[in-house]
Enzyme design. Structure first.
Site, mmCIF file in Angstrom:
data_model
loop_
_atom_site.group_PDB
_atom_site.id
_atom_site.type_symbol
_atom_site.label_atom_id
_atom_site.label_comp_id
_atom_site.label_asym_id
_atom_site.label_seq_id
_atom_site.Cartn_x
_atom_site.Cartn_y
_atom_site.Cartn_z
ATOM 1 N N GLU A 457 -4.454 101.664 -1.484
ATOM 2 C CA GLU A 457 -4.101 102.000 -0.073
ATOM 3 C C GLU A 457 -3.005 103.358 -0.278
ATOM 4 O OE1 GLU A 457 -3.193 99.714 3.093
ATOM 5 O OE2 GLU A 457 -4.946 98.404 2.846
HETATM 6 C C1 LIG Z 1 -7.577 96.365 -7.321
HETATM 7 C C2 LIG Z 1 -7.932 97.548 -6.511
HETATM 8 C C3 LIG Z 1 -8.697 97.235 -5.225
HETATM 9 C C4 LIG Z 1 -8.978 98.645 -4.796
HETATM 10 N N1 LIG Z 1 -9.770 98.226 -3.427
HETATM 11 C C5 LIG Z 1 -10.337 99.509 -2.868
HETATM 12 C C6 LIG Z 1 -11.342 99.309 -2.042
HETATM 13 O O1 LIG Z 1 -11.632 98.202 -1.453
HETATM 14 N N2 LIG Z 1 -12.043 100.221 -1.551
HETATM 15 C C7 LIG Z 1 -12.010 101.520 -1.882
HETATM 16 O O2 LIG Z 1 -12.462 102.452 -1.446
HETATM 17 N N3 LIG Z 1 -10.954 101.694 -3.115
HETATM 18 C C8 LIG Z 1 -10.428 100.883 -3.555
HETATM 19 N N4 LIG Z 1 -9.259 101.097 -4.559
HETATM 20 C C9 LIG Z 1 -9.058 102.208 -4.848
HETATM 21 C C10 LIG Z 1 -7.700 102.681 -4.617
HETATM 22 O O3 LIG Z 1 -7.350 103.047 -3.378
HETATM 23 C C11 LIG Z 1 -7.538 103.950 -5.582
HETATM 24 O O4 LIG Z 1 -7.233 103.357 -7.101
HETATM 25 C C12 LIG Z 1 -6.289 104.872 -5.440
HETATM 26 O O5 LIG Z 1 -6.602 105.517 -4.371
HETATM 27 C C13 LIG Z 1 -5.827 105.512 -6.713
HETATM 28 O O6 LIG Z 1 -6.888 106.199 -7.057
HETATM 29 P P1 LIG Z 1 -7.155 105.975 -9.029
HETATM 30 O O7 LIG Z 1 -6.814 104.548 -9.126
HETATM 31 O O8 LIG Z 1 -8.415 106.685 -9.225
HETATM 32 O O9 LIG Z 1 -5.805 106.820 -9.270
HETATM 33 P P2 LIG Z 1 -5.789 108.339 -9.598
HETATM 34 O O10 LIG Z 1 -6.292 109.327 -8.337
HETATM 35 O O11 LIG Z 1 -6.343 109.003 -10.838
HETATM 36 O O12 LIG Z 1 -4.085 108.605 -9.630
HETATM 37 C C14 LIG Z 1 -3.522 108.394 -10.836
HETATM 38 C C15 LIG Z 1 -1.992 108.769 -10.412
HETATM 39 O O13 LIG Z 1 -1.845 109.942 -10.012
HETATM 40 C C16 LIG Z 1 -1.135 110.002 -8.871
HETATM 41 N N5 LIG Z 1 -1.411 111.137 -8.239
HETATM 42 C C17 LIG Z 1 -2.570 111.666 -7.795
HETATM 43 N N6 LIG Z 1 -2.379 112.794 -6.887
HETATM 44 C C18 LIG Z 1 -1.289 113.114 -6.822
HETATM 45 C C19 LIG Z 1 -0.487 114.034 -6.423
HETATM 46 N N7 LIG Z 1 -1.072 115.200 -5.735
HETATM 47 N N8 LIG Z 1 0.863 114.348 -6.580
HETATM 48 C C20 LIG Z 1 1.493 113.087 -7.271
HETATM 49 N N9 LIG Z 1 0.946 112.273 -8.008
HETATM 50 C C21 LIG Z 1 -0.569 112.257 -7.649
HETATM 51 C C22 LIG Z 1 -1.262 108.796 -8.445
HETATM 52 O O14 LIG Z 1 -0.004 108.395 -7.275
HETATM 53 C C23 LIG Z 1 -1.590 107.791 -9.608
HETATM 54 O O15 LIG Z 1 -0.024 107.318 -9.810
HETATM 55 C C24 LIG Z 1 -8.882 99.867 -5.127
HETATM 56 C C25 LIG Z 1 -8.187 99.778 -6.362
HETATM 57 C C26 LIG Z 1 -8.106 98.875 -6.945
HETATM 58 C C27 LIG Z 1 -7.300 99.431 -8.308
#
Ligand SMILES: Cc1cc2nc3c(=O)[nH]c(=O)nc-3n(C[C@H](O)[C@H](O)[C@H](O)COP(=O)(O)OP(=O)(O)OC[C@H]3O[C@@H](n4cnc5c(N)ncnc54)[C@H](O)[C@@H]3O)c2cc1C
Length: 775
Positions: A457
């Site tokens: 989220e």
């Molecule tokens: C267990 C689990 C359940 C989930 N459930 C759902 C679901 O039901 N439906 C759904 O659609 N998604 C779901 N998600 C997805 C979740 O919302 C995403 O994992 C989340 O948005 C982060 O994306 P990512 O993991 O690809 O990280 P990335 O986007 O690759 O980010 C990696 C890191 O970079 C940081 N970052 C990225 N951009 C910036 C910026 N501009 N400035 C500073 N820092 C930045 C982030 O904070 C993070 O620390 C789930 C994820 C998990 C792990």
């Protein structure tokens, strides 16, 4: 000409120019508008929709520089209806009793089937669905309390219940669905006949979710034997909670209309549809393993899957409105799910660890009485008081009709971060007891799973650096959004009014921040309705609010669009705003709960800490300001005499720690709303009993120690000191029993689980033996 005459002439001309609105518009504002439009950062449609989403609430006051504390104190205290209270005391307790973290992970790799069925039958999956559709129609406060209680018992149960009640098919249908869609799906969702999930995240678009490459193309096709207007959708989603078992997939993708069958746009925009997972071409069912949390989560995908346009949530007219829909609904869900589950984990952590710290002795002393352990215990107790205050106040805002987008980001970030800090502190206090997993470990699973709350989220680093202040500066500011809108539409009169209102606002905050800084906030307003011993905090918070508002305005002026990239400045200003929010929720809680004197150490510690952190964040922003000159000028206004806020003292920490290691009304209020197992053999029940027994035993042990000191008893050659004391009539037979009971319960509590070589895998996999028929 005399210089005074020249000065008077300049003042008079300025007065006429600025004071006469029509003249000011033509001579001043017209040029400022031109400059302003050139400075406006380029903003995509999705960014605009994210900024516009939700409502501004108490965050607007905190950002104004002069919060109206009477307004805060007048907010109604959230309460449950009798029906809600009964559900919390009965059905929710029953569900808690059916589950625990150990069995879900080791045996079921899921919720046990009977718990799943119970959750569906009792309407846990339809808490936000109105009664007319067969749902429970619970308030946000109730939703929060259920999630909190479940989380204090079993993470999987909390996740499986909170996801269908958060941002997903039900919420989107309620807000945007057609009557036909609502009538069809909502009763089925309410009764658990459909398991929903929502797929937004793509392997290539996580945090930058608006960049999803998943797409649909509007086309004609055959559906149930008829030719209809539809779309061919291709997607690849991952991390989707409930995805592997879902029957109804909410899907976000970008819709294209190259043949203009819908309208004149090629790129229609992000669109949300509801896709039954039995649709041919939908691939679903494989699982991720998120930190052994064993809630259902996995990838799903489809290629050129044809679906009718009617599957778009809200029908074809809502094609392209998906991002706006998601952003608008995000605030409510984000205000509840993760703040409530984090608070639930922490209630268990604080109560159980406080008890353990009294039961466990080393160096002949309960470890909770060592100063070194008091330090983390104080953080745990005070953080929890503040977290629960923010959880309840935010849920109350949602019940009052708010969709507080900035506040939802604040509580999501800070309550999950504090949750992590609390659980880490508890793990350190527990030592090996927290490390060896097994049915007797009440902390290890939370420790394992907390990073999930940090990531979902809106991952926390992104939320802190980009969202809290980035969105807050525009949304909560009394003038910036009005200026931007007027500038974008070329509305000179509107721009003129907003711009000069803004200028007055900056000057007022500058004067206020400086004056309050040099007078130690003494003359700032404190509400007469607030507890006298806490009024100074309201004054300091007003000072910091003025300082933040002034720093925010100068930053927008100096850095303009570059502020978006200066994430570390933005993060610190957001931290200051967040601390003001958490501190105000804490002060409000103290009033709402009838000014419980015994809780004052918790309030003092958490508010002093928040004030210290807010000042620290502002100081950090100024020390690292991209323009050294502006940084120095801001410091003159904000900290002309330096920073005078100190973190909470050790003696205050000692008072907080003491509240955690003995039964008391304060300890009960701190953990109110968590699940307390009724089964006396549950490890948590044993711990509670051991705490009471340890305290009873301490008095007896003190008698023995005193007798030893005076030399009236001595245990030689391995003699049992208790029996020696009994023989010498230092203690009675009943007191011996008290010591024995405490020792026995202590032995049970400090025990950790051990397993056969294969860690019990073979045993867990062995099929249950059929019951032998009665002879
Ligand atoms: C267990 C689990 C359940 C989930 N459930 C759902 C679901 O039901 N439906 C759904 O659609 N998604 C779901 N998600 C997805 C979740 O919302 C995403 O994992 C989340 O948005 C982060 O994306 P990512 O993991 O690809 O990280 P990335 O986007 O690759 O980010 C990696 C890191 O970079 C940081 N970052 C990225 N951009 C910036 C910026 N501009 N400035 C500073 N820092 C930045 C982030 O904070 C993070 O620390 C789930 C994820 C998990 C792990």
């Amino acid at each position: 000409m005399h210089p005074l005459v020249i000065l008077a002439a300049i003042v008079a001309v300025s007065f006429v120019l600025l004071g006469v609105a029509p003249l000011r518009r033509q001579v001043v504002s017209r040029f400022v508008l031109g400059w302003y439009r050139r400075q406006l950062p380029a903003m995509s449609q999705t960014e605009r929709e994210a900024i516009d989403a939700g409502t501004v609430w108490w965050d607007g006051d905190l950002f104004s520089g002069n919060p109206d504390w009477d307004k805060l104190l007048a907010l109604q205290r959230p309460a449950l209806s009798p029906e809600e209270q009964s559900f919390l005391d009965n059905e929710t307790e029953q569900l808690c009793a059916m589950v625990n973290d150990w069995e879900t992970a080791q045996i079921w790799q899921d919720l046990p089937p009977q718990a799943w069925q119970f959750a569906k039958d009792k309407g846990f999956l339809g808490m936000i669905i109105p009664k007319r559709y067969g749902g429970r129609e619970f308030s946000a406060t109730m939703h929060s309390m259920v999630v909190q209680k479940l989380a204090s018992r079993c993470g999987v149960a909390a996740v499986h219940v909170m996801v269908p009640n958060s941002l997903g098919p039900a919420e989107l249908l309620l807000n945007y669905g057609t009557e036909e869609q609502k009538n069809h799906y909502l009763p089925r969702l309410a009764k658990g006949l459909e398991i929903p999930c929502f797929g937004l995240t793509n392997p290539h678009a996580g945090s930058d979710a608006a960049a999803i490459p998943d797409f649909g193309v509007v086309c004609r096709g055959t559906w149930e034997g008829k030719e209809v207007l539809g779309m061919r959708v291709t997607w690849e989603k991952r991390y989707i909670t409930l995805g592997p078992i879902s029957t109804l997939l909410g899907l976000a993708f970008r819709l294209h209309d190259p043949d203009h069958l819908l309208g004149d746009k090629d790129d229609v925009g992000i669109t949300c549809a509801l896709v039954p997972t039995h649709t041919p071409g939908v691939n679903i069912g494989r699982r991720h393993n998120p930190l052994n949390a064993v809630f259902q989560n996995g990838p799903n995908w489809g290629k050129d899957v044809f679906m009718p346009l009617d599957w778009i949530i809200g029908g074809p007219k809502m094609a392209g409105q998906g991002w706006r829909m998601l952003m608008e609904c995000l605030a409510a869900g984000r205000s509840i799910s993760l703040p409530s589950s984090s608070t639930g984990y922490c209630k268990l952590a604080a109560r159980a660890t406080g008890a353990y710290a009294r039961v466990r002795s080393q160096f002949k002393t309960p470890i909770g009485k060592f100063e070194g352990i008091e330090e983390p215990l104080a953080r745990v107790g005070a953080s929890l008081y503040m977290m629960d205050a923010a959880r309840a106040m935010t849920a109350g805002a949602v019940d009052a009709g708010e969709k507080p987008s900035v506040v939802s980001a604040i509580v999501k970030y800070h309550l999950t971060e504090r949750g992590r800090a609390v659980v880490n502190d508890c793990m350190d206090i527990l030592g090996g007891k927290g490390i060896c997993l097994g049915p007797n470990n009440f902390m290890g699973r939370s420790y394992q799973q907390l990073p999930i709350a940090i990531t979902v989220e809106g991952a926390n680093i992104l939320t802190r650096n980009l969202i809290v202040f980035g969105q807050g500066a525009i949304r909560c500011h009394p003038y910036v959004l009005k200026e931007m809108r007027a500038a974008q539409s070329g509305d000179l009169a509107g721009f003129d009014a907003a711009f000069f209102g803004h200028a007055r606002h900056v000057i007022a905050n500058e004067v206020r921040a400086f004056f309050m800084a040099i007078t130690g906030s003494r003359f700032a307003f404190a509400p007469s309705g607030a507890a006298p011993q806490l009024r100074r905090y309201y004054r300091h918070l007003t000072r910091l609010s003025s300082a933040l508002a002034y720093a925010a305005d100068i930053s927008m002026l100096v850095l303009g669009g570059a502020l978006k990239r200066k994430e570390r400045i933005s993060a610190r200003l957001g931290d200051a705003l967040s601390m003001l929010y958490l501190a105000s929720a804490t002060l409000k809680r103290f009033e709402d709960e009838g000014r419980q004197e015994a809780d004052l150490p918790l309030v003092h510690w958490s508010v002093q800490d928040a004030i210290f952190r807010a000042a620290d964040a502002l100081d950090g922003a100024l020390a690292n300001y991209p323009s050294k000159v502006w940084g120095a000028l801001l410091r003159i206004v904000i900290f002309p005499l330096g920073r005078h806020f100190a973190p909470p003292s050790d003696s205050l920490g000692h008072q907080v720690a003491r509240l955690l290691i003995a039964p008391s009304a304060s300890r009960d209020r701190l953990s109110a709303g968590m699940y307390m197992p009724r089964d006396a053999s549950d490890p948590f029940s044993t711990l509670e009993a051991a705490l009471a027994a340890a305290i009873d035993a301490e008095a007896v042990e003190a008698k023995i120690r005193a007798a030893q000191k005076t030399g009236s008893i001595r245990a030689a050659g391995g003699e049992d000191l208790t029996l020696v004391a009994l023989a010498a009539k230092v203690i009675t037979g009943e007191e011996v029993a008290v010591l024995k009971r405490a020792a026995q319960l202590r032995d049970e509590v400090i025990r950790v689980d051990h397993f056969p070589q294969d860690l019990g895998r073979a045993e867990a996999l062995r099929p249950a033996q059929p019951q032998r028929a009665a002879a």
